[in-house]
Design a protein around this motif. Structure first.
Motif, PDB file in Angstrom:
ATOM      1  N   LEU A 106       0.824  -1.209   0.000  1.00  0.00           N
ATOM      2  CA  LEU A 106       0.000   0.000   0.000  1.00  0.00           C
ATOM      3  C   LEU A 106       0.857   1.257   0.000  1.00  0.00           C
ATOM      4  N   LEU A 107       1.965   1.223   0.737  1.00  0.00           N
ATOM      5  CA  LEU A 107       2.873   2.371   0.769  1.00  0.00           C
ATOM      6  C   LEU A 107       3.506   2.634  -0.596  1.00  0.00           C
ATOM      7  N   ARG A 108       3.673   1.576  -1.370  1.00  0.00           N
ATOM      8  CA  ARG A 108       4.267   1.710  -2.707  1.00  0.00           C
ATOM      9  C   ARG A 108       3.218   1.996  -3.783  1.00  0.00           C
ATOM     10  N   GLY A 109       1.975   2.189  -3.391  1.00  0.00           N
ATOM     11  CA  GLY A 109       0.932   2.548  -4.347  1.00  0.00           C
ATOM     12  C   GLY A 109       0.190   1.389  -4.978  1.00  0.00           C
ATOM     13  N   TYR A 110       0.365   0.188  -4.437  1.00  0.00           N
ATOM     14  CA  TYR A 110      -0.365  -0.963  -4.955  1.00  0.00           C
ATOM     15  C   TYR A 110      -1.806  -0.946  -4.448  1.00  0.00           C
ATOM     16  N   GLN A 111      -2.688  -1.501  -5.267  1.00  0.00           N
ATOM     17  CA  GLN A 111      -4.092  -1.622  -4.890  1.00  0.00           C
ATOM     18  C   GLN A 111      -4.548  -3.058  -5.090  1.00  0.00           C
ATOM     19  N   ARG A 112      -5.465  -3.498  -4.253  1.00  0.00           N
ATOM     20  CA  ARG A 112      -5.952  -4.860  -4.382  1.00  0.00           C
ATOM     21  C   ARG A 112      -6.819  -4.996  -5.627  1.00  0.00           C
ATOM     22  N   LEU A 113      -6.570  -6.063  -6.372  1.00  0.00           N
ATOM     23  CA  LEU A 113      -7.352  -6.363  -7.561  1.00  0.00           C
ATOM     24  C   LEU A 113      -8.607  -7.096  -7.100  1.00  0.00           C
ATOM     25  N   THR A 114      -9.731  -6.431  -7.185  1.00  0.00           N
ATOM     26  CA  THR A 114     -10.973  -7.010  -6.657  1.00  0.00           C
ATOM     27  C   THR A 114     -12.070  -6.977  -7.704  1.00  0.00           C
ATOM     28  N   HIS A 115     -12.906  -7.970  -7.655  1.00  0.00           N
ATOM     29  CA  HIS A 115     -14.105  -8.023  -8.486  1.00  0.00           C
ATOM     30  C   HIS A 115     -14.972  -9.159  -7.962  1.00  0.00           C
ATOM     31  N   HIS A 116     -16.254  -9.096  -8.242  1.00  0.00           N
ATOM     32  CA  HIS A 116     -17.156 -10.130  -7.709  1.00  0.00           C
ATOM     33  C   HIS A 116     -16.849 -11.507  -8.305  1.00  0.00           C
ATOM     34  N   THR A 117     -16.106 -11.555  -9.428  1.00  0.00           N
ATOM     35  CA  THR A 117     -15.733 -12.847 -10.004  1.00  0.00           C
ATOM     36  C   THR A 117     -14.522 -13.458  -9.296  1.00  0.00           C
ATOM     37  N   PHE A 118     -13.847 -12.669  -8.447  1.00  0.00           N
ATOM     38  CA  PHE A 118     -12.671 -13.163  -7.737  1.00  0.00           C
ATOM     39  C   PHE A 118     -13.084 -13.773  -6.402  1.00  0.00           C
ATOM     40  N   PRO A 119     -12.567 -14.950  -6.064  1.00  0.00           N
ATOM     41  CA  PRO A 119     -12.808 -15.475  -4.716  1.00  0.00           C
ATOM     42  C   PRO A 119     -12.241 -14.518  -3.673  1.00  0.00           C
ATOM     43  N   GLU A 120     -12.913 -14.410  -2.554  1.00  0.00           N
ATOM     44  CA  GLU A 120     -12.457 -13.512  -1.494  1.00  0.00           C
ATOM     45  C   GLU A 120     -11.057 -13.879  -1.021  1.00  0.00           C
ATOM     46  N   SER A 121     -10.727 -15.163  -1.131  1.00  0.00           N
ATOM     47  CA  SER A 121      -9.416 -15.623  -0.667  1.00  0.00           C
ATOM     48  C   SER A 121      -8.277 -15.244  -1.598  1.00  0.00           C
ATOM     49  N   LEU A 122      -8.596 -14.791  -2.815  1.00  0.00           N
ATOM     50  CA  LEU A 122      -7.556 -14.420  -3.779  1.00  0.00           C
ATOM     51  C   LEU A 122      -7.128 -12.984  -3.506  1.00  0.00           C
ATOM     52  N   ASP A 123      -5.966 -12.834  -2.929  1.00  0.00           N
ATOM     53  CA  ASP A 123      -5.485 -11.536  -2.454  1.00  0.00           C
ATOM     54  C   ASP A 123      -4.335 -11.073  -3.337  1.00  0.00           C
ATOM     55  N   CYS A 124      -4.674 -10.374  -4.434  1.00  0.00           N
ATOM     56  CA  CYS A 124      -3.664  -9.967  -5.419  1.00  0.00           C
ATOM     57  C   CYS A 124      -3.625  -8.448  -5.539  1.00  0.00           C
ATOM     58  N   TYR A 125      -2.407  -7.905  -5.601  1.00  0.00           N
ATOM     59  CA  TYR A 125      -2.212  -6.459  -5.659  1.00  0.00           C
ATOM     60  C   TYR A 125      -1.485  -6.058  -6.935  1.00  0.00           C
ATOM     61  N   ILE A 126      -1.928  -4.937  -7.523  1.00  0.00           N
ATOM     62  CA  ILE A 126      -1.286  -4.419  -8.727  1.00  0.00           C
ATOM     63  C   ILE A 126      -0.983  -2.934  -8.548  1.00  0.00           C
ATOM     64  N   SER A 127      -0.017  -2.463  -9.311  1.00  0.00           N
ATOM     65  CA  SER A 127       0.328  -1.047  -9.326  1.00  0.00           C
ATOM     66  C   SER A 127       0.103  -0.515 -10.736  1.00  0.00           C
ATOM     67  N   ARG A 128      -0.346   0.706 -10.844  1.00  0.00           N
ATOM     68  CA  ARG A 128      -0.522   1.332 -12.152  1.00  0.00           C
ATOM     69  C   ARG A 128       0.825   1.664 -12.777  1.00  0.00           C
ATOM     70  N   ASN A 129       1.858   1.691 -11.968  1.00  0.00           N
ATOM     71  CA  ASN A 129       3.187   2.062 -12.451  1.00  0.00           C
ATOM     72  C   ASN A 129       4.000   0.820 -12.814  1.00  0.00           C
ATOM     73  N   PRO A 130       4.856   0.898 -13.835  1.00  0.00           N
ATOM     74  CA  PRO A 130       5.725  -0.221 -14.172  1.00  0.00           C
ATOM     75  C   PRO A 130       6.691  -0.511 -13.023  1.00  0.00           C
ATOM     76  N   GLY A 131       7.262  -1.695 -13.058  1.00  0.00           N
ATOM     77  CA  GLY A 131       8.229  -2.056 -12.022  1.00  0.00           C
ATOM     78  C   GLY A 131       7.796  -3.303 -11.282  1.00  0.00           C
ATOM     79  N   LYS A 132       8.736  -3.858 -10.516  1.00  0.00           N
ATOM     80  CA  LYS A 132       8.505  -5.131  -9.834  1.00  0.00           C
ATOM     81  C   LYS A 132       8.793  -4.998  -8.347  1.00  0.00           C
TER      82      LYS A 132
END
Length: 321
Positions: free
Chosen positions: A61-87
């Motif tokens: 969260l400090l690095r600007g990542y946000q959780r990828l959420t949607h009703h098609t995703f199981p609640e247990s799937l906890d995946c984060y993405i950033s709008r910015n390039p990089g790893k």
């Protein structure tokens, strides 16, 4: 950082220009810009719900990542993405230590989401190395049995290391690994699985663009001609391994129509015991995070774009009657 210093192989790029201009038209221009510019690539972080600290979430969260959420995703799937390039920094493998997260291309989630694994099911990951999709399955549900197969001995060791790094010992009791030729599994394990994933060996567009030399590039382009036949054999084997009513998801990380829709069409034309599943609803609901190609037969194709540099990823699903 080594990836950023690699040089594009002109032989492969010329081949892709000719092939994908014909198949994708104007869309190839934007896809090409992303594929040839590693500095634009984005990476997702899949948290290990079997072993993850709150500190990792805090850092994301400090690095600007946000959780990828949607009703098609199981609640247990906890995946984060950033709008910015990089790893996000990777975690090194240490024997006996469980990792808290896995770095992946977010489009790799889609074949697993399409599988819709349910608790207690018997599941086969036919071409499982390096193990990211197997790990994702375990984040989505608790299959009764997960068979992770990888015929290549080097990649099989990589797969086993991934599983050991992410799955606590008690959970390993429901997982087995093998090094079988996937084309034989249908005969060896006929009607055995509820769900099968065929993440097929393919002409991985991202890595092929950075082939080390022209000789390697020419060899890979030559191999591309025989891949569809191998892929069709794997998919046919997967269908034999399915119980009636079960489903198989076929996926690749290439834009190639010959390795994607054409393989599925081949199977549908020669195998009357399966029918395709319409995945357009998945594309519609996830279009805010992924760019999908238009008019793809028998599946979805994720196209890399700026700010949504996920893919390539082709996903198709068939149900056994």
């Amino acid at each position: 950082m080594a990836r950023l210093k690699r040089q594009i192989c002109q032989v492969v790029l010329d081949y892709f220009d000719k092939t994908y201009t014909n198949e994708l038209g104007d869309q190839w221009k934007t896809v090409k810009e992303v594929l040839t510019t590693p500095g634009l690539w984005q990476y997702a972080v899949l948290l290990n719900n079997l072993h993850c600290s709150s500190e990792t979430k805090k850092q994301l969260l400090l690095r600007g990542y946000q959780r990828l959420t949607h009703h098609t995703f199981p609640e247990s799937l906890d995946c984060y993405i950033s709008r910015n390039p990089g790893k996000f920094p990777s975690q090194r493998h240490q024997t006996g230590r469980i990792k808290g997260y896995y770095i992946l291309n977010a489009s790799s989630l889609l074949p697993v989401l399409a599988m819709d694994v349910q608790p207690g099911e018997r599941v086969l990951d036919m071409c499982a190395a390096p193990g990211g999709k197997s790990i994702t399955m375990l984040q989505c549900a608790s299959p009764g049995h997960l068979h992770c197969n990888e015929p290549d001995s080097h990649r099989s060791r990589w797969l086993k290391e991934t599983l050991e790094s992410f799955v606590p010992a008690p959970r390993m009791n429901t997982i087995c690994t093998s090094e079988l030729d996937g084309r034989l599994i249908g005969r060896l394990h006929a009607n055995s699985y509820d769900k099968v994933l065929v993440d097929a060996p393919c002409s991985n567009d991202r890595s092929w663009l950075f082939s080390s030399d022209a000789l390697q590039a020419a060899k890979r382009i030559s191999e591309r001609k025989i891949l569809p036949a191998v892929q069709a054999e794997l998919l046919r084997s997967a269908i034999h391994a399915l119980r009636p009513g079960g489903s198989v998801v076929y996926s690749t990380c290439t834009l190639s129509e010959a390795e994607n829709s054409a393989v599925v069409s081949n199977i549908l034309n020669s195998c009357r015991e399966v029918i395709p599943v319409d995945l357009r609803d998945m594309a519609n609901t996830l279009s805010h995070e992924f760019t999908f190609a238009a008019h793809v037969t028998h599946g979805l194709l994720v196209l890399p774009h700026k700010g949504k540099s996920w893919g390539p990823m082709f996903v198709s699903k068939l149900i056994k009657l």
